[in-house]
Each structure stands twice: as structure tokens, then as C-alpha cells.
Design a protein around this motif. Structure first.
Motif, PDB file in Angstrom:
ATOM      1  N   GLY A  31       0.701  -1.101   0.011  1.00 61.13           N
ATOM      2  CA  GLY A  31      -0.161   0.040  -0.101  1.00 61.13           C
ATOM      3  C   GLY A  31       0.824   1.193   0.043  1.00 61.13           C
ATOM      4  N   LEU A  32       0.289   2.063  -0.912  1.00 58.43           N
ATOM      5  CA  LEU A  32       1.317   3.553  -0.899  1.00 58.43           C
ATOM      6  C   LEU A  32       0.180   4.416  -0.463  1.00 58.43           C
ATOM      7  CD1 LEU A  32       3.313   3.192  -4.363  1.00 58.43           C
ATOM      8  CD2 LEU A  32       4.074   2.741  -2.268  1.00 58.43           C
ATOM      9  N   VAL A  33       0.430   5.018   0.476  1.00 57.32           N
ATOM     10  CA  VAL A  33      -0.455   6.074   1.070  1.00 57.32           C
ATOM     11  C   VAL A  33      -0.282   7.400   0.824  1.00 57.32           C
ATOM     12  CG1 VAL A  33      -1.874   6.563   3.035  1.00 57.32           C
ATOM     13  CG2 VAL A  33      -1.684   4.286   2.648  1.00 57.32           C
ATOM     14  N   ALA A  34      -0.881   8.391   0.585  1.00 62.51           N
ATOM     15  CA  ALA A  34      -0.405   9.663   0.612  1.00 62.51           C
ATOM     16  C   ALA A  34      -1.646  10.648   0.072  1.00 62.51           C
ATOM     17  CB  ALA A  34       0.831  10.011  -0.255  1.00 62.51           C
ATOM     18  N   PRO A  35      -1.790  11.948   0.491  1.00 57.34           N
ATOM     19  CA  PRO A  35      -2.692  12.886  -0.223  1.00 57.34           C
ATOM     20  C   PRO A  35      -2.641  12.839  -1.709  1.00 57.34           C
ATOM     21  CG  PRO A  35      -1.806  13.881   1.515  1.00 57.34           C
ATOM     22  CD  PRO A  35      -1.015  12.700   1.303  1.00 57.34           C
ATOM     23  N   ASN A  36      -3.457  13.297  -2.438  1.00 59.83           N
ATOM     24  CA  ASN A  36      -3.167  13.656  -3.806  1.00 59.83           C
ATOM     25  C   ASN A  36      -2.033  14.372  -4.156  1.00 59.83           C
ATOM     26  OD1 ASN A  36      -5.017  11.795  -4.894  1.00 59.83           O
ATOM     27  ND2 ASN A  36      -6.670  13.154  -4.736  1.00 59.83           N
ATOM     28  N   GLY A  37      -1.176  14.351  -5.107  1.00 65.78           N
ATOM     29  CA  GLY A  37      -0.275  15.217  -5.685  1.00 65.78           C
ATOM     30  C   GLY A  37       1.183  15.161  -4.974  1.00 65.78           C
ATOM     31  N   THR A  38       1.423  14.040  -4.136  1.00 62.57           N
ATOM     32  CA  THR A  38       2.689  13.870  -3.407  1.00 62.57           C
ATOM     33  C   THR A  38       3.597  12.887  -4.026  1.00 62.57           C
ATOM     34  OG1 THR A  38       1.243  12.216  -2.132  1.00 62.57           O
ATOM     35  CG2 THR A  38       1.328  14.526  -1.318  1.00 62.57           C
ATOM     36  N   LEU A 154       0.094  -2.691 -10.947  1.00 65.36           N
ATOM     37  CA  LEU A 154       0.012  -1.454 -10.320  1.00 65.36           C
ATOM     38  C   LEU A 154      -1.417  -0.859 -10.409  1.00 65.36           C
ATOM     39  CD1 LEU A 154       3.514   0.170 -11.798  1.00 65.36           C
ATOM     40  CD2 LEU A 154       3.244  -1.460  -9.971  1.00 65.36           C
ATOM     41  N   MET A 155      -1.659  -0.449  -9.120  1.00 64.16           N
ATOM     42  CA  MET A 155      -3.315  -0.035  -9.031  1.00 64.16           C
ATOM     43  C   MET A 155      -3.191   1.395  -8.272  1.00 64.16           C
ATOM     44  SD  MET A 155      -5.088  -3.658  -8.098  1.00 64.16           S
ATOM     45  CE  MET A 155      -4.795  -5.046  -8.999  1.00 64.16           C
ATOM     46  N   ASP A 156      -3.678   2.466  -9.055  1.00 65.74           N
ATOM     47  CA  ASP A 156      -3.716   3.752  -8.668  1.00 65.74           C
ATOM     48  C   ASP A 156      -5.128   4.322  -8.444  1.00 65.74           C
ATOM     49  OD1 ASP A 156      -3.126   6.391  -7.828  1.00 65.74           O
ATOM     50  OD2 ASP A 156      -2.263   7.099  -9.790  1.00 65.74           O
ATOM     51  N   GLU A 157      -5.315   4.158  -7.022  1.00 67.13           N
ATOM     52  CA  GLU A 157      -6.930   4.774  -6.632  1.00 67.13           C
ATOM     53  C   GLU A 157      -7.701   3.934  -6.992  1.00 67.13           C
ATOM     54  OE1 GLU A 157      -6.967   6.816  -4.248  1.00 67.13           O
ATOM     55  OE2 GLU A 157      -5.293   8.302  -4.725  1.00 67.13           O
ATOM     56  N   VAL A 158      -7.600   2.493  -6.955  1.00 69.68           N
ATOM     57  CA  VAL A 158      -8.662   1.436  -7.474  1.00 69.68           C
ATOM     58  C   VAL A 158      -9.899   1.441  -6.772  1.00 69.68           C
ATOM     59  CG1 VAL A 158      -7.643  -0.485  -5.615  1.00 69.68           C
ATOM     60  CG2 VAL A 158      -8.660  -0.953  -7.742  1.00 69.68           C
ATOM     61  N   MET A 159     -10.077   1.879  -5.364  1.00 71.79           N
ATOM     62  CA  MET A 159     -11.223   1.726  -4.587  1.00 71.79           C
ATOM     63  C   MET A 159     -11.986   3.210  -4.901  1.00 71.79           C
ATOM     64  SD  MET A 159     -11.059  -1.144  -3.315  1.00 71.79           S
ATOM     65  CE  MET A 159      -9.733  -2.363  -2.591  1.00 71.79           C
ATOM     66  N   ASN A 160     -11.840   4.004  -6.062  1.00 74.39           N
ATOM     67  CA  ASN A 160     -12.314   5.427  -5.833  1.00 74.39           C
ATOM     68  C   ASN A 160     -13.794   5.022  -6.522  1.00 74.39           C
ATOM     69  OD1 ASN A 160     -10.703   6.996  -5.040  1.00 74.39           O
ATOM     70  ND2 ASN A 160     -10.363   8.083  -6.923  1.00 74.39           N
ATOM     71  N   SER A 188      -3.103   4.784  -2.748  1.00 72.77           N
ATOM     72  CA  SER A 188      -4.328   5.384  -2.526  1.00 72.77           C
ATOM     73  C   SER A 188      -4.311   6.495  -1.480  1.00 72.77           C
ATOM     74  CB  SER A 188      -5.274   4.214  -2.029  1.00 72.77           C
ATOM     75  OG  SER A 188      -6.653   4.934  -1.676  1.00 72.77           O
ATOM     76  N   HIS A 189      -5.331   7.236  -1.495  1.00 77.03           N
ATOM     77  CA  HIS A 189      -5.447   8.175  -0.545  1.00 77.03           C
ATOM     78  C   HIS A 189      -6.717   7.813   0.337  1.00 77.03           C
ATOM     79  CE1 HIS A 189      -8.183   9.956  -3.140  1.00 77.03           C
ATOM     80  NE2 HIS A 189      -8.852  10.675  -2.169  1.00 77.03           N
ATOM     81  N   LEU A 190      -7.285   6.525   0.018  1.00 75.38           N
ATOM     82  CA  LEU A 190      -8.273   6.202   0.900  1.00 75.38           C
ATOM     83  C   LEU A 190      -7.925   4.896   1.516  1.00 75.38           C
ATOM     84  CD1 LEU A 190     -11.178   6.159  -2.191  1.00 75.38           C
ATOM     85  CD2 LEU A 190     -10.578   7.868  -0.330  1.00 75.38           C
ATOM     86  N   LEU A 292      -5.833   4.986   9.896  1.00 76.99           N
ATOM     87  CA  LEU A 292      -6.497   6.397   9.851  1.00 76.99           C
ATOM     88  C   LEU A 292      -5.748   7.437  10.738  1.00 76.99           C
ATOM     89  CD1 LEU A 292      -8.488   8.300   8.684  1.00 76.99           C
ATOM     90  CD2 LEU A 292     -10.220   7.623  10.316  1.00 76.99           C
ATOM     91  N   ASP A 293      -5.549   6.884  12.006  1.00 73.92           N
ATOM     92  CA  ASP A 293      -4.919   7.592  12.994  1.00 73.92           C
ATOM     93  C   ASP A 293      -3.606   7.957  12.663  1.00 73.92           C
ATOM     94  OD1 ASP A 293      -7.027   7.499  14.735  1.00 73.92           O
ATOM     95  OD2 ASP A 293      -6.223   5.961  15.819  1.00 73.92           O
ATOM     96  N   LEU A 294      -2.761   7.072  12.279  1.00 70.15           N
ATOM     97  CA  LEU A 294      -1.331   7.282  11.659  1.00 70.15           C
ATOM     98  C   LEU A 294      -1.367   8.288  10.637  1.00 70.15           C
ATOM     99  CD1 LEU A 294      -0.006   3.478  11.803  1.00 70.15           C
ATOM    100  CD2 LEU A 294       0.695   5.503  13.339  1.00 70.15           C
ATOM    101  N   TYR A 295      -2.234   8.151   9.778  1.00 69.11           N
ATOM    102  CA  TYR A 295      -2.416   9.176   8.618  1.00 69.11           C
ATOM    103  C   TYR A 295      -2.426  10.583   9.127  1.00 69.11           C
ATOM    104  CZ  TYR A 295      -3.987  10.924   4.197  1.00 69.11           C
ATOM    105  OH  TYR A 295      -4.116  11.793   2.921  1.00 69.11           O
ATOM    106  N   SER A 296      -3.483  10.690  10.001  1.00 75.31           N
ATOM    107  CA  SER A 296      -3.734  11.955  10.838  1.00 75.31           C
ATOM    108  C   SER A 296      -2.225  12.549  11.465  1.00 75.31           C
ATOM    109  CB  SER A 296      -4.837  11.937  11.735  1.00 75.31           C
ATOM    110  OG  SER A 296      -4.997  13.113  12.220  1.00 75.31           O
ATOM    111  N   MET A 297      -1.553  11.452  12.029  1.00 72.41           N
ATOM    112  CA  MET A 297      -0.462  12.173  12.894  1.00 72.41           C
ATOM    113  C   MET A 297       0.564  12.370  11.652  1.00 72.41           C
ATOM    114  SD  MET A 297      -0.315   8.898  15.494  1.00 72.41           S
ATOM    115  CE  MET A 297       1.298   8.926  15.742  1.00 72.41           C
ATOM    116  N   TYR A 298       0.791  11.641  10.738  1.00 73.72           N
ATOM    117  CA  TYR A 298       1.652  11.950   9.915  1.00 73.72           C
ATOM    118  C   TYR A 298       1.786  13.147   8.910  1.00 73.72           C
ATOM    119  CZ  TYR A 298       5.768  10.368   6.729  1.00 73.72           C
ATOM    120  OH  TYR A 298       6.857  10.078   5.908  1.00 73.72           O
ATOM    121  N   TYR A 299       0.363  13.464   8.500  1.00 67.40           N
ATOM    122  CA  TYR A 299       0.211  14.353   7.586  1.00 67.40           C
ATOM    123  C   TYR A 299      -0.383  15.555   8.025  1.00 67.40           C
ATOM    124  CZ  TYR A 299       1.139  10.976   3.907  1.00 67.40           C
ATOM    125  OH  TYR A 299       1.943   9.820   3.002  1.00 67.40           O
TER     126      TYR A 299
END
Length: 302
Positions: A31-38, A154-160, A188-190, A292-299
């Protein structure tokens, strides 16, 4: 296997990818997690050779790299990238799209009907894609990659745009492909469901990858490390920090308070729980830090 060796990409003087070195193994979902545009999509485009890095190289099975057009053809028989909805032809049916992808990668034709059934697409697969809803188009794009049946996907935003039922179905298909030895990378950012099926999750920030388990030891092993409290009153939070100075207690931007109890004794846990109850805090969970908590902490850091 995909190995990235010191990959660097700069756009307009900015480091989009900064000396990234990592190996993605067979039978693994990443899993590659980040907001869009990163930079998530840029990293995938580098793996497909759609973007050439200024530094570093991508190496595949048996040392194969993008050193010639001949090698690129060989590599693109091993790896595929999920198409975007804008790549669909509105005048063709969904089945025709699947046939095209199956032919391009010379995969087993039986996969077409199997994938249609698995994704519950039978009621519309023979209709032109111009009549599809966004969710139907997204399922078709995913199905197209599945029928390609490449070793690496490779799957970019597959769950959108998918509802919870479809997210669960796709998650099960990903796990099946993993059991077949595929290397699957999902950007994904989801965060819904990602931590359930991903073997490793990386956060992407400032052009670098950081393994989530390094940010939160025990995360991937599902260890009980954290007491999680939603909307803890400020007054109680201050008292808690004073009473238990040895514990790491923090309130996230999403108003969730986390008490790190990794390594705490049963006596310490009992004291913390009793203290919360004494101050009328009865709704809390003992588990691990959520993605979700880690995402909030990190970003949400400064």
C-alpha cells in the motif's frame, strides 16, 4: 520482483521522488498512502517507464531493466498498470475491453468470464461503456487489469467511487492474486480496508517512502499497543498526562486521543483504565493505532 535503486525525479526544481530504494517481492500486496499530488502516481509511472528518473534505475526479475526497447517490451509482459476511466472507449462494451486486454497479454481467456462473475458485472458487461455509471466504469478498469494476469500489477486509486460491498469484493480478489504469487502495488489516499489486505504500507511525503511499521512498531503484527479515545475532554487529558507522565499521550487533529501502552504492565493498564472510568470516560478501545490515526499523525504535523 521489482527493485527501485536510488530513484530520483525532479519537476520544476522540486524533488518529487528523492533517492527511493526499496524491493517489492512476489506474493506481496503493497500500500502506498498519501494525499493527492505527492508523487504516488509518478512513482508508478517510473516503474512503467512512462516517466524517466533523473537518477537511479528500476530492476525486474533476473536483472531486467529499461535499457532498451527490446527490454521494455519484455518488462511490459510482466507488469501492467490499471487503466484510467478516461482510457475506456464509450462505443465498446465492457466485454470487448476485457477481450482486448486479454489478447494484449495473451492471458487465459477463461479469466474473462471468471472475473465478470467475481465482480458481479454480468448484468451490464455487454452494454457500451458510455452507458456505465462511475462505479461500473471503475470495476471494469479493475477487471481489465485482472484479466491481463501479469506477474506485477500497479493500481492507482483502485477503490475510488466504489461502495463498501464492492470494496470488499475487490479486496478478496486482491488477496487471491497475492496467493498466486503476484506482486501488487496499490496507491491510494483512501484508507478503507487497506490495512486488512496490505502486507506492507508506506507513507509518501517529501519525495520519500516511510514504512508504517517504522512509525508505529507492532502495527503490521496487529499488536495491542494503544488505548484509543474519541473526544476526550481537555481537562481530563491534562489530568491524565500529569497522572501518567511515563506514558506517551497525544491528541490528534481528528480529536482522537491515543495512549501508547506498548510494553506497559498489566498493573499499569489496570490503573489507566480505572482512572478513565473514575473520570466518567467509559467509551474507549484497547487495540492498535489505526491507519487513519497514523495518517492524521503523519500528514497533519507541522
Amino acid at each position: 520482483m521489482i527493485e527501485l535503486k536510488e530513484i530520483g525525479v525532479r519537476f520544476s526544481g522540486r524533488d518529487v521522488l528523492k533517492d527511493i530504494s526499496v524491493v517489492f517481492k512476489p506474493g506481496e500486496i503493497i500500500g502506498l498512502v498519501a494525499p493527492n499530488g505527492t508523487g504516488k502516481s509518478t512513482l508508478m509511472n517510473v516503474m512503467m517507464n512512462y516517466v524517466s528518473p533523473q537518477t537511479g534505475q528500476v530492476i525486474f526479475n533476473n536483472g531486467l531493466g529499461y535499457t532498451s526497447k527490446k527490454n521494455e517490451v519484455k518488462i511490459h509482459q510482466l507488469i501492467s498498470m490499471m487503466p484510467d476511466q478516461s482510457d475506456l472507449y464509450n462505443y465498446l462494451s465492457g466485454r470487448e475491453h476485457l477481450k482486448i486486454y486479454s489478447s494484449m497479454w495473451n492471458s487465459n481467456k477463461q479469466l474473462i468470464d471468471q472475473t465478470i462473475a467475481a465482480l458481479d458485472m454480468g448484468s451490464y458487461i455487454n452494454k457500451k461503456t458510455g452507458t456505465y455509471s462511475l462505479g461500473m466504469r471503475q470495476r471494469l478498469c479493475f477487471a481489465m487489469q485482472i484479466v491481463s494476469d501479469t506477474q506485477m500489477m500497479l493500481m492507482d486509486e483502485v477503490m475510488n467511487g466504489l461502495d463498501p460491498t464492492q470494496v470488499e469484493i475487490i479486496s478478496r480478489i486482491l488477496e487471491k492474486k497475492k496467493s498466486e504469487g503476484k506482486t501488487i502495488i496499490v496507491a491510494s489516499h483512501l484508507l478503507e480496508n487497506l490495512e486488512k489486505y496490505a502486507d506492507r504500507i508506506f507513507f509518501f511525503k517529501n519525495g520519500e517512502l516511510e514504512l508504517v511499521s517504522d512509525l508505529s512498531p507492532g502495527f503490521e503484527q496487529k499488536e495491542l499497543t494503544t488505548i484509543r479515545i474519541e473526544e476526550l475532554p481537555d481537562a481530563v487529558s491534562k489530568l491524565l498526562c500529569k497522572e501518567f507522565p511515563e506514558l506517551d499521550i497525544q491528541t490528534l487533529p481528528n480529536q482522537v486521543t491515543l495512549i501508547n501502552v506498548q510494553g506497559a504492565t498489566s498493573q499499569q493498564l489496570t490503573r489507566v483504565v480505572a482512572y478513565l472510568q473514575e473520570h466518567s470516560v467509559t467509551e474507549f478501545n484497547l487495540g492498535k493505532v489505526s491507519l487513519l490515526d497514523l495518517y492524521s499523525m503523519y500528514y497533519q504535523k507541522a
